[in-house]
Design a protein around this motif. Structure first.
Motif, PDB file in Angstrom:
ATOM      1  N   ASP A 315       0.811  -1.234   0.000  1.00 58.18           N
ATOM      2  CA  ASP A 315       0.000   0.000   0.000  1.00 58.18           C
ATOM      3  C   ASP A 315       0.840   1.277   0.000  1.00 58.18           C
ATOM      4  O   ASP A 315       0.422   2.313   0.528  1.00 58.18           O
ATOM      5  CB  ASP A 315      -0.970   0.035   1.193  1.00 58.18           C
ATOM      6  CG  ASP A 315      -2.122  -0.922   0.999  1.00 58.18           C
ATOM      7  OD1 ASP A 315      -2.498  -1.159  -0.162  1.00 58.18           O
ATOM      8  OD2 ASP A 315      -2.638  -1.431   2.015  1.00 58.18           O
ATOM      9  N   ILE A 316       2.040   1.179  -0.577  1.00 60.51           N
ATOM     10  CA  ILE A 316       2.894   2.372  -0.717  1.00 60.51           C
ATOM     11  C   ILE A 316       2.765   2.831  -2.161  1.00 60.51           C
ATOM     12  O   ILE A 316       3.112   2.080  -3.081  1.00 60.51           O
ATOM     13  CB  ILE A 316       4.367   2.010  -0.424  1.00 60.51           C
ATOM     14  CG1 ILE A 316       4.508   1.571   1.039  1.00 60.51           C
ATOM     15  CG2 ILE A 316       5.296   3.159  -0.756  1.00 60.51           C
ATOM     16  CD1 ILE A 316       5.832   0.891   1.336  1.00 60.51           C
ATOM     17  N   ILE A 317       2.278   4.018  -2.368  1.00 62.41           N
ATOM     18  CA  ILE A 317       2.089   4.443  -3.770  1.00 62.41           C
ATOM     19  C   ILE A 317       2.764   5.802  -4.048  1.00 62.41           C
ATOM     20  O   ILE A 317       3.008   6.593  -3.142  1.00 62.41           O
ATOM     21  CB  ILE A 317       0.595   4.471  -4.184  1.00 62.41           C
ATOM     22  CG1 ILE A 317      -0.140   5.561  -3.417  1.00 62.41           C
ATOM     23  CG2 ILE A 317      -0.104   3.146  -4.016  1.00 62.41           C
ATOM     24  CD1 ILE A 317      -0.871   6.441  -4.349  1.00 62.41           C
ATOM     25  N   GLY A 318       3.041   6.016  -5.326  1.00 63.51           N
ATOM     26  CA  GLY A 318       3.552   7.322  -5.770  1.00 63.51           C
ATOM     27  C   GLY A 318       5.042   7.502  -5.602  1.00 63.51           C
ATOM     28  O   GLY A 318       5.521   8.641  -5.558  1.00 63.51           O
ATOM     29  N   ILE A 319       5.823   6.417  -5.522  1.00 60.69           N
ATOM     30  CA  ILE A 319       7.265   6.631  -5.310  1.00 60.69           C
ATOM     31  C   ILE A 319       8.122   6.429  -6.569  1.00 60.69           C
ATOM     32  O   ILE A 319       9.342   6.471  -6.495  1.00 60.69           O
ATOM     33  CB  ILE A 319       7.839   5.773  -4.153  1.00 60.69           C
ATOM     34  CG1 ILE A 319       7.751   4.276  -4.455  1.00 60.69           C
ATOM     35  CG2 ILE A 319       7.207   6.102  -2.812  1.00 60.69           C
ATOM     36  CD1 ILE A 319       8.790   3.496  -3.676  1.00 60.69           C
ATOM     37  N   LYS A 320       7.485   6.247  -7.710  1.00 53.73           N
ATOM     38  CA  LYS A 320       8.282   6.130  -8.941  1.00 53.73           C
ATOM     39  C   LYS A 320       8.922   7.492  -9.250  1.00 53.73           C
ATOM     40  O   LYS A 320       8.250   8.524  -9.211  1.00 53.73           O
ATOM     41  CB  LYS A 320       7.395   5.688 -10.104  1.00 53.73           C
ATOM     42  CG  LYS A 320       8.187   5.327 -11.347  1.00 53.73           C
ATOM     43  CD  LYS A 320       7.263   4.702 -12.400  1.00 53.73           C
ATOM     44  CE  LYS A 320       7.892   4.587 -13.760  1.00 53.73           C
ATOM     45  NZ  LYS A 320       9.143   3.852 -13.817  1.00 53.73           N
TER      46      LYS A 320
END
Ligand code: PLP
Length: 356
Positions: A315-320
C-alpha cells in the motif's frame, strides 16, 4: 483504508480536512447548500476567503506591505505574471536555474525583458544548489525555486542579496520556518503543502507594484486583484475552502515551526535508510537534500520494477521517480504521516534483505 501516499502533487491531505470537506459538499455550515452551490460574494464564502488569507498572513508572519491573493492558473501562470508586473522591457531579472521549474520560469521571463541566468546546476543534472554566483546590482529581482520537486534539492539557506527576492515555493511553502519578509513576491501552487489543486497563493509587496510602463491585461495585473480583495472574478471556491481547512490544520500542528520539526524527522528517517541500505543511493548533494522530495536510485536498476511492485503490495504508492532522474521519489509533504515513512523504510529494509 487509506494508502501511504507519496505522490508529488496533488498529494496527501489531512484526514480531518477531507472529512470536513466531504460534509461541506452536502451541507455547508448548515446553509442547506453545498459549498459548491453557494455564491462567491455571499458572507458565507467571504468568511472562508478572509480566514484563509488571515491564516496565511499569520502563519507566514508577513508584514503589512504584503497582500495575499488566491489566483487561478497555477504556478505556471506566475512564471509569466511575475515578469509582466515587475520587469521593464529594457530591464534585467536574475534567475538561478535549479531544474525544470526554474527553466520554465526563465523561458516566460524572456518574453518581458532581459534574463540573466546567474547560476545553473544543469551540467550535473541539477544534483545540487549552486553556491557561487554574482547578482547584477541593477537586476530588478532575483528569482529562485526554493524546492526542486523533480530533482530533490532545496535551498537550505535563502541567498543574501540586495536585489528584491522572488520565489517559487510551490513544493515547500509553509513546510519550514523562513523569514518570508525577506522576499518581495512569493508564489506557490497550493496542491502540495497547503491544499488541493485549483488555486495558487501569491504574497506580494504592494510597494513593488506599479513600476512597469507596459499595459497589463486586467486579469493579470496584481493591483486589480488587490483592489478587489482577491475576488476580481469568480474564485475557485472549493479549492480555497480546502486550503483554508488545511491552514487551520497547519496552525494546530504549531505552524511553520511545529511542522518543520515533524518534516525534519520524516526526512531524517528516510535519508538515514538510504545512506545505510546497500541497495539504495541518494541522487543529490547531501547538504542540498530536500526534506520534501527524496530522490534515490538503486545500484541494480533491474530490481526497480520489482521494488515498485512490492511497495504497491504494501500500500505504498507514488514513489516512482520522475523520468529525468529515474529511480524513486518519495514526497514527504506536510500532511504525509510519519507512520507512512516508517512503512516505506521497513519495505526498503525487507526488500534489501531478501535480495542480499
Ligand atoms: N513550480 C514547482 C516547484 C512545481 O513543483 C510545480 C508543479 O509541480 C510547478 C511550479 C507548476 O505548478 P502548477 O501545476 O500549479 O502550474
Amino acid at each position: 483504508m487509506k494508502v501511504h501516499n507519496f505522490n508529488a502533487g496533488p498529494s496527501v491531505l489531512p484526514n480531518e480536512v477531507l472529512y470536513k470537506a466531504s460534509k461541506a459538499l452536502i451541507d455547508f455550515e448548515g446553509s442547506g447548500m453545498s459549498i459548491l452551490e453557494i455564491g462567491h460574494r455571499t458572507p458565507l464564502f467571504q468568511a472562508v476567503l478572509d480566514e484563509a488569507r488571515n491564516l496565511l498572513r499569520e502563519l507566514m508572519q508577513l508584514d503589512d506591505d504584503f497582500e495575499i491573493l488566491y489566483l487561478h492558473g497555477g504556478a505556471t501562470t506566475q512564471f509569466l505574471q511575475v515578469p509582466m508586473n515587475l520587469l521593464e522591457n529594457d530591464g534585467t531579472a536574475s534567475y538561478i536555474d535549479t531544474g525544470v521549474w526554474s527553466n520554465k520560469a526563465i523561458k516566460e521571463a524572456k518574453q518581458f525583458g532581459f534574463v540573466d541566468v546567474a547560476a545553473s546546476s544543469k551540467e550535473s543534472n541539477y544534483n545540487h544548489i549552486p553556491k557561487q554566483f554574482t547578482i547584477q546590482p541593477k537586476s530588478t529581482y532575483l528569482h529562485i525555486t526554493t524546492n526542486n520537486t523533480i530533482y530533490g534539492t532545496q535551498w537550505q539557506k535563502i541567498p543574501e542579496t540586495d536585489v528584491p527576492l522572488v520565489a517559487d515555493m510551490s513544493s515547500d511553502i509553509l513546510s519550514r520556518q523562513l523569514d518570508f519578509n525577506k522576499f518581495t513576491l512569493i508564489y506557490a501552487g497550493v496542491q502540495k503543502n497547503m491544499g488541493a489543486a485549483g488555486t495558487t497563493m501569491v504574497a506580494v509587496r504592494k510597494s513593488a507594484l506599479g513600476k512597469v510602463t507596459r499595459k497589463i491585461p486586467t486579469i493579470l495585473d496584481y493591483r486589480n486583484h488587490i483592489e478587489n480583495g482577491s475576488m476580481l472574478n469568480t474564485p475557485p471556491v472549493f479549492a480555497i475552502y480546502i486550503s483554508m481547512l488545511t491552514l487551520r490544520w497547519l496552525k494546530d500542528q504549531g505552524g511553520a515551526a511545529g511542522i518543520e520539526k515533524i518534516n525534519e524527522k520524516k526526512a531524517a528517517l528516510l535519508y538515514n535508510e538510504i545512506d545505510h541500505n546497500p541497495l539504495f543511493r541518494g541522487t543529490v548533494a547531501k547538504e542540498d537534500r530536500s526534506r520534501m522530495n527524496v530522490c534515490y536510485i538503486m545500484d541494480k536498476p533491474e530490481l526497480e520494477e520489482e521494488f515498485l511492485k512490492f511497495c504497491k503490495k504494501e500500500d505504498i504508492i507514488g514513489i516512482k521517480g520522475h523520468r529525468s532522474v529515474g529511480g524513486f521519489r518519495a514526497s514527504l509533504y506536510n500532511a504525509l504521516p510519519y507512520d507512512s515513512v516508517e512503512v516505506l523504510v521497513e519495505a526498503m529494509k525487507y526488500f534489501s534483505l531478501k535480495k542480499a
